[in-house]
Design a protein around this motif. Structure first.
Motif, short mmCIF file in Angstrom:
data_model
loop_
_atom_site.label_atom_id
_atom_site.label_comp_id
_atom_site.label_asym_id
_atom_site.label_seq_id
_atom_site.Cartn_x
_atom_site.Cartn_y
_atom_site.Cartn_z
N ASP A 66 -15.97 -3.04 40.19
CA ASP A 66 -16.74 -2.00 39.26
C ASP A 66 -18.16 -2.04 39.33
O ASP A 66 -18.90 -3.20 39.24
N THR A 70 -20.12 4.33 37.73
CA THR A 70 -19.13 4.73 38.65
C THR A 70 -18.02 5.48 38.06
O THR A 70 -17.44 5.18 37.02
N HIS A 71 -17.63 6.72 38.69
CA HIS A 71 -16.78 7.50 38.25
C HIS A 71 -15.50 7.35 38.99
O HIS A 71 -15.46 7.41 40.15
N TYR A 72 -14.23 6.92 38.56
CA TYR A 72 -12.97 6.53 39.33
C TYR A 72 -11.92 7.77 39.00
O TYR A 72 -11.59 8.23 37.74
N LYS A 93 -9.32 6.26 34.14
CA LYS A 93 -9.64 7.33 35.21
C LYS A 93 -10.13 8.49 34.73
O LYS A 93 -10.15 8.98 33.73
N ASP A 94 -11.25 8.94 35.43
CA ASP A 94 -12.25 9.92 34.94
C ASP A 94 -11.72 11.43 35.35
O ASP A 94 -12.18 12.19 34.70
N GLN A 239 -12.67 7.30 49.09
CA GLN A 239 -11.30 7.27 48.91
C GLN A 239 -10.77 5.71 49.58
O GLN A 239 -10.98 5.50 50.71
N TYR A 240 -10.88 4.88 48.35
CA TYR A 240 -10.79 3.42 48.85
C TYR A 240 -9.40 2.75 48.98
O TYR A 240 -9.29 1.55 49.39
N ASP A 256 -10.01 6.96 44.18
CA ASP A 256 -11.11 7.60 44.53
C ASP A 256 -12.26 6.86 43.58
O ASP A 256 -12.08 6.77 42.30
N LYS A 257 -13.37 7.03 44.05
CA LYS A 257 -14.72 6.54 43.16
C LYS A 257 -15.82 7.47 43.84
O LYS A 257 -16.16 7.86 44.99
N THR A 258 -16.89 7.64 42.82
CA THR A 258 -18.05 8.22 43.17
C THR A 258 -19.27 7.78 42.11
O THR A 258 -18.68 7.64 41.03
#
Length: 350
Positions: A66, A70-72, A93-94, A239-240, A256-258
């Motif tokens: 993390d 970062t937005h999850y 989760k966001d 998308q991990y 997912d994350k960004t």
């Protein structure tokens, strides 16, 4: 049974859904589902092998640390069953991406995701930032445009939408096309989506994103799937994992994350049904405007001159009249579009 439905059956089976589950979710006869699966054994075997080869080890997954800012999130469809959005949010989760459907949902309404409305409603209630994705099967630009129009129709029914509206393009029938044709499919879909006022993004596998080319897709948000390592193609979202576990979801869920705050960008841009900050409403879209000549324009000018505005005493709507109209629109808190329609006249003639 059309091509899109057959492919949806295969995709569900490849990801471990039983014949009984598929027939129940898609409202199909189990014998039809079994027949589709039986005649596609080679395709199923090849895709399952690909998934196994690209599923990361536990060690690789723990390396995904993390980071601040970062937005999850997750992405879901009918295949995830009933999702408890409140628990998803409580799990940290966001955002959540919700599938709208697959293929041409206007021509085949049964292809609208059966939990779409429910998932949207529950995400709103939980306070999650939610976006929408459409799974495309089109292999021609005309078909891509048709799917995009159907997608827009669904989006119009649920806006404003706080997160991205994504084109999910990953079918083997699409990835096998020459890169130029793949890019044409993306452009055909995205042109329709963007012209309707939506903040669009492309979701696809890392390998296909590389084939499409970084330069050709750089004007779009790129959401790239690579579950074994950081994407090689330029990406904005990642998308991990396809095998995540999140409280509120039963079974595997995509992760997912960004690092980008897309809800803020979307609101700032005035997309997805939102107005730009401080954007003023338009009082009239039709009415008297610059270049018009009539007795009505003359009566309007007389009233404006009585209010102290200076202009030529004729029947024409010129620069002076436009300036006066815009001045009043601005004072009243409306967009200064230079149009004096019925609503304007009703106010100014009081």
């Amino acid at each position: 049974m059309n091509y899109d439905t057959k492919q949806e059956i295969l995709k569900a089976h490849i990801y471990g859904r039983t014949t009984e589950e598929i027939s129940a979710v898609m409202n199909l006869d189990p014998t039809e589902v079994s027949a589709v699966i039986a005649t596609s054994a080679d395709e199923i075997k090849a895709k399952r092998a690909y998934i196994e080869q690209n599923t990361p080890s536990i060690k690789a997954m723990t390396a995904l640390k993390d980071s601040t800012g970062t937005h999850y999130g997750i992405d879901i469809s009918v295949w995830n069953g009933a999702v408890d959005m409140a628990k998803v949010k409580a799990a940290g989760k966001d955002f959540v991406f919700i599938r709208s459907g697959y293929g041409n949902t206007a021509a085949y309404p049964s292809q609208i995701d059966k939990r779409f409305s429910e998932n949207v409603r529950n995400a709103k209630a939980a306070g999650l930032a939610w976006g929408v994705y459409h799974y495309m099967y089109a292999t021609t630009t005309a078909a891509a445009q048709a799917e995009a129009r159907a997608f827009v129709s669904q989006l119009n029914g649920v806006k404003p939408i706080p997160h991205l509206c994504l084109l999910d393009i990953e079918e083997s029938s699409q990835t096998k096309l020459p890169a130029e044709q793949g890019r044409a499919l993306v452009k055909a879909f995205m042109d329709v989506l963007e012209s309707a006022g939506y903040y669009g993004a492309i979701y696809t596998f890392d390998s296909f994103a590389q084939k499409l080319g970084a330069d050709s897709c750089k004007r779009y948000v790129r959401w790239i799937a690579n579950i074994s390592r950081t994407p090689s193609a330029p990406y904005d979202g990642w998308q991990y994992s396809w095998t995540g576990r999140v409280n509120g979801c039963s079974g595997d869920v995509d992760l997912d994350k960004t690092a980008i705050d897309y809800p803020a960008k979307i609101r700032q841009a005035g997309k997805n049904g939102y107005k730009k900050p401080n954007e003023k409403n338009t009082l009239d879209v039709i009415g008297y405007k610059r270049g018009d000549k009539s007795r009505g324009v003359y009566a309007l000018k007389c009233r404006l001159m009585a209010l102290g505005y200076k202009m030529n005493d004729d029947h024409g709507f010129g620069a002076g009249t436009e300036k006066a109209v815009n001045s009043l629109l601005g004072k009243w808190g409306y967009k200064q579009n230079g149009i004096a329609g019925d609503k304007f006249l009703k106010i100014v003639m009081k």
